[in-house]
Design a protein around this motif. Structure first.
Motif: not given
Length: 189
Positions: A148-156
């Protein structure tokens, strides 16, 4: 209009300085009250934007997710809601201007809704990759919080690095007029 609080002093200059001091103290109290209200409002919004039924996220992971939510609102004006649920994912009413990520670890389900401009900036392939492949095999070994944190970082990262010098947009013709596709046009500002 008469002042109800009359500053005490022997000379006019002393009275004036005391009046200025009272105004400064009053201004500082009003400012501190405003800052406290802003901080409380941010905490309430962040608490409502992250819903974790599993109670698996650690304090640092919750802080990371809430930081992402605050940053998306302040930098891009996008409201973000992240739900981690125990039940299967069902369709729900979503504000068209809201980014919604729903994760169901027990059913290994992921659902995402992106507002129009954010979806366009991220691209269909990127969104499909996040929804269908990013979380695969991370539910069984409880690595989904990291995913989840990786996903949010990728979106950002993807949103921050949107290039203003994109390729020339497609142009459609309607008789004698040329019409630019509004979804693929990139305007230099």
């Amino acid at each position: 209009m008469a002042l109800f609080i009359k500053p005490q002093g022997k000379t006019g200059a002393e009275k004036f300085l005391r009046l200025i001091g009272m105004v400064i103290v009053l201004g500082l109290v009003v400012y501190a009250f405003w800052v406290n209200n802003q901080s409380t409002l941010e905490k309430i919004q962040a608490r409502n934007a992250l819903w974790d039924q599993t109670k698996v996220l650690s304090r640092s992971e919750r802080d990371f997710v809430q930081g992402f939510i605050r940053s998306m609102r302040s930098e891009f004006g996008v409201k973000v809601r992240i739900q981690i649920i125990l039940d299967p994912i069902t369709s729900q009413e979503v504000d068209p201007k809201e980014l919604l990520i729903v994760i169901s670890p027990p059913t290994q389900g992921v659902g995402m809704h992106f507002p129009g401009l954010v979806a366009h900036a991220l691209g269909k392939g990127f969104i499909s990759e996040l929804e269908n492949k990013h979380f695969v095999n991370h539910f069984s070994d409880d690595e989904w919080p990291t995913s989840l944190m990786t996903c949010l970082s990728m979106i950002w990262d993807r949103l921050v690095n949107v290039d203003a010098n994109q390729a020339v947009p497609k142009v459609y013709t309607d008789g004698n007029r040329s019409l630019s596709d509004p979804e693929s046009s990139a305007h230099k500002e």
